[in-house]
Scaffold this motif. Sequence first.
Motif, PDB file in Angstrom:
ATOM      1  N   GLY A 181       0.781  -1.228   0.000  1.00 55.05           N
ATOM      2  CA  GLY A 181       0.000   0.000   0.000  1.00 55.05           C
ATOM      3  C   GLY A 181       0.810   1.274   0.000  1.00 55.05           C
ATOM      4  N   LEU A 182       2.137   1.175   0.010  1.00 57.73           N
ATOM      5  CA  LEU A 182       2.947   2.395   0.056  1.00 57.73           C
ATOM      6  C   LEU A 182       2.758   3.236  -1.200  1.00 57.73           C
ATOM      7  CD1 LEU A 182       5.017   4.274   1.265  1.00 57.73           C
ATOM      8  CD2 LEU A 182       6.831   2.758   0.432  1.00 57.73           C
ATOM      9  N   ALA A 183       2.722   2.607  -2.372  1.00 59.31           N
ATOM     10  CA  ALA A 183       2.532   3.368  -3.611  1.00 59.31           C
ATOM     11  C   ALA A 183       1.202   4.112  -3.589  1.00 59.31           C
ATOM     12  CB  ALA A 183       2.611   2.437  -4.817  1.00 59.31           C
ATOM     13  N   GLY A 193      16.386   1.591   6.901  1.00 58.32           N
ATOM     14  CA  GLY A 193      15.490   2.073   5.854  1.00 58.32           C
ATOM     15  C   GLY A 193      14.717   3.300   6.273  1.00 58.32           C
ATOM     16  N   VAL A 194      13.512   3.430   5.730  1.00 61.60           N
ATOM     17  CA  VAL A 194      12.643   4.585   5.960  1.00 61.60           C
ATOM     18  C   VAL A 194      11.328   4.094   6.545  1.00 61.60           C
ATOM     19  CG1 VAL A 194      11.464   6.548   4.882  1.00 61.60           C
ATOM     20  CG2 VAL A 194      13.680   5.794   3.993  1.00 61.60           C
ATOM     21  N   LEU A 195      10.870   4.754   7.611  1.00 59.99           N
ATOM     22  CA  LEU A 195       9.596   4.407   8.250  1.00 59.99           C
ATOM     23  C   LEU A 195       8.651   5.592   8.165  1.00 59.99           C
ATOM     24  CD1 LEU A 195      10.878   2.737  11.561  1.00 59.99           C
ATOM     25  CD2 LEU A 195      10.500   1.653   9.331  1.00 59.99           C
ATOM     26  N   ILE A 196       7.390   5.302   7.917  1.00 59.70           N
ATOM     27  CA  ILE A 196       6.333   6.318   7.901  1.00 59.70           C
ATOM     28  C   ILE A 196       5.400   6.000   9.055  1.00 59.70           C
ATOM     29  CG2 ILE A 196       4.425   7.330   6.593  1.00 59.70           C
ATOM     30  CD1 ILE A 196       5.981   6.480   4.029  1.00 59.70           C
ATOM     31  N   GLY A 198       1.409   6.075  16.954  1.00 65.45           N
ATOM     32  CA  GLY A 198       2.760   5.547  17.114  1.00 65.45           C
ATOM     33  C   GLY A 198       3.034   4.336  16.248  1.00 65.45           C
ATOM     34  N   ASN A 199       2.082   3.979  15.391  1.00 65.11           N
ATOM     35  CA  ASN A 199       2.237   2.798  14.542  1.00 65.11           C
ATOM     36  C   ASN A 199       3.003   3.120  13.263  1.00 65.11           C
ATOM     37  OD1 ASN A 199       0.712   1.243  16.338  1.00 65.11           O
ATOM     38  ND2 ASN A 199      -1.209   1.748  15.302  1.00 65.11           N
ATOM     39  N   VAL A 200       3.774   2.132  12.777  1.00 66.67           N
ATOM     40  CA  VAL A 200       4.437   2.250  11.485  1.00 66.67           C
ATOM     41  C   VAL A 200       3.428   1.867  10.409  1.00 66.67           C
ATOM     42  CG1 VAL A 200       6.308   1.426  10.017  1.00 66.67           C
ATOM     43  CG2 VAL A 200       6.695   1.717  12.476  1.00 66.67           C
ATOM     44  N   ASP A 201       2.984   2.854   9.629  1.00 65.72           N
ATOM     45  CA  ASP A 201       2.003   2.587   8.577  1.00 65.72           C
ATOM     46  C   ASP A 201       2.657   2.028   7.320  1.00 65.72           C
ATOM     47  OD1 ASP A 201       0.001   3.418  10.228  1.00 65.72           O
ATOM     48  OD2 ASP A 201      -0.481   5.251   9.121  1.00 65.72           O
ATOM     49  N   HIS A 202       3.859   2.531   7.000  1.00 62.57           N
ATOM     50  CA  HIS A 202       4.542   2.097   5.777  1.00 62.57           C
ATOM     51  C   HIS A 202       6.048   2.102   6.001  1.00 62.57           C
ATOM     52  CE1 HIS A 202       0.874   2.082   3.431  1.00 62.57           C
ATOM     53  NE2 HIS A 202       0.592   3.276   3.903  1.00 62.57           N
ATOM     54  N   SER A 203       6.748   1.361   5.154  1.00 60.09           N
ATOM     55  CA  SER A 203       8.200   1.297   5.300  1.00 60.09           C
ATOM     56  C   SER A 203       8.872   0.930   3.986  1.00 60.09           C
ATOM     57  CB  SER A 203       8.583   0.268   6.373  1.00 60.09           C
ATOM     58  OG  SER A 203       8.150  -1.029   5.990  1.00 60.09           O
ATOM     59  N   ILE A 204      10.124   1.350   3.877  1.00 59.83           N
ATOM     60  CA  ILE A 204      11.044   0.914   2.827  1.00 59.83           C
ATOM     61  C   ILE A 204      12.268   0.391   3.562  1.00 59.83           C
ATOM     62  CG2 ILE A 204      12.460   1.575   0.847  1.00 59.83           C
ATOM     63  CD1 ILE A 204      10.535   3.956   0.447  1.00 59.83           C
ATOM     64  N   LEU A 205      12.497  -0.911   3.514  1.00 64.65           N
ATOM     65  CA  LEU A 205      13.610  -1.514   4.236  1.00 64.65           C
ATOM     66  C   LEU A 205      14.666  -1.983   3.246  1.00 64.65           C
ATOM     67  CD1 LEU A 205      11.645  -3.566   6.921  1.00 64.65           C
ATOM     68  CD2 LEU A 205      12.551  -1.227   7.078  1.00 64.65           C
TER      69      LEU A 205
END
Length: 365
Positions: free
Chosen positions: A31-33, A308-311, A317-324
């Motif tokens: 769902g990141l895109a 990586g990058v966390l959104i 406080g939840n991580v909704d999206h990530s690029i690891l």
Amino acid sequence: MQDKKLSELAATIADPARHDPGDAPISISAGLADWMLAQKLSLAFTSYQTGQLIVAGVGPDLRLSFNQQQYARATGLCYDRGRLIVASMFQIWRLENMLRPGHYANNAFDMALVPRTAHTVGYLDTHELSVDTAGQIIFVNSRYSCLATIDDVHSFRPVWQPKFISALAPEDRCHLNGLAMDGGRPRFVTLAGISDEKDGWRAIRQRGGAVIDVASDEVVVSGLTMPHSPRVHDGALWLLDSGRGQIVRVDPANGKQDDVAFCPGFLRGLAFHGNWAIVTVSLAREDKFRELAIQEGLEERGLAAKCGVLIIDTRTGNVDHSILLGGKFTEMFDVALLPGVRNPMTIGPATVDMIGAVTIGNPAP
């Protein structure tokens, strides 16, 4: 800095392949895109350990698109009115979008960032940077313990230094590292320890970190462990208490601190988009997490450190999206948002593409 260290850095320039990440595996959250399309933004982030500037957008096929270029020891990023400022080992680069409105590169990219100037500043261990209301680049000069700007003749011009720093010397006395702008002016800085001795911060980094108000020269937050990336957002001061792995919100009226989210990795780089905080996380250097509270936080939660990058949704406080990132990627640095850009690309300064990247500006008056 010892000559040996400078020699090691010079070797990196002479042989960039030493840090070439190659075909590193990338893991993208579902769902990141769609999120990036809905929010009408793309991302830029740096890995100084591999010397990479990476931009991420959404291509015509609705899939994540990544483009990476080599910038030796890439650190701070600033996106300002269509241009991207990138700090590297001994230069600060200005990248401009060479596309005219409505044009595309390779029928896919709506932004093509090309390096147009490089200010050679020497090795200053440049960290975060920004652009002030006068258009000056303001950067954190960690090695000389000050905020600085570029100069046409000299390596830098000092703008501000903590009042306890008695001299501008290449000694990384307090490990000044983060810069928050407010209204186009420097507002807050983070540092790892209040010290006026060479590398003095290293002995006091456990709870010795602080945030200083640039205007008043006063400490406004103390007791931090390796803090980074102060930001003014939504009426509050935010920062990364990196040694604890926490995103922290501070009420400027009373100094009250609230932990917003624990992140699995060493935090550097912070950007905001609405209620989302976008951060980079890194793995430990050797076994250094054992010396920091973040290790206990990881063990308590049964988590392993990520790179990586966390959104993160700051409301939950939840991580909704990530690029690891995997492979040779172990350390990230900064992140910047490119609003209104769907699919950016960059051209590296030492590439064949750069030789042929010729565009014509408007005729001179």
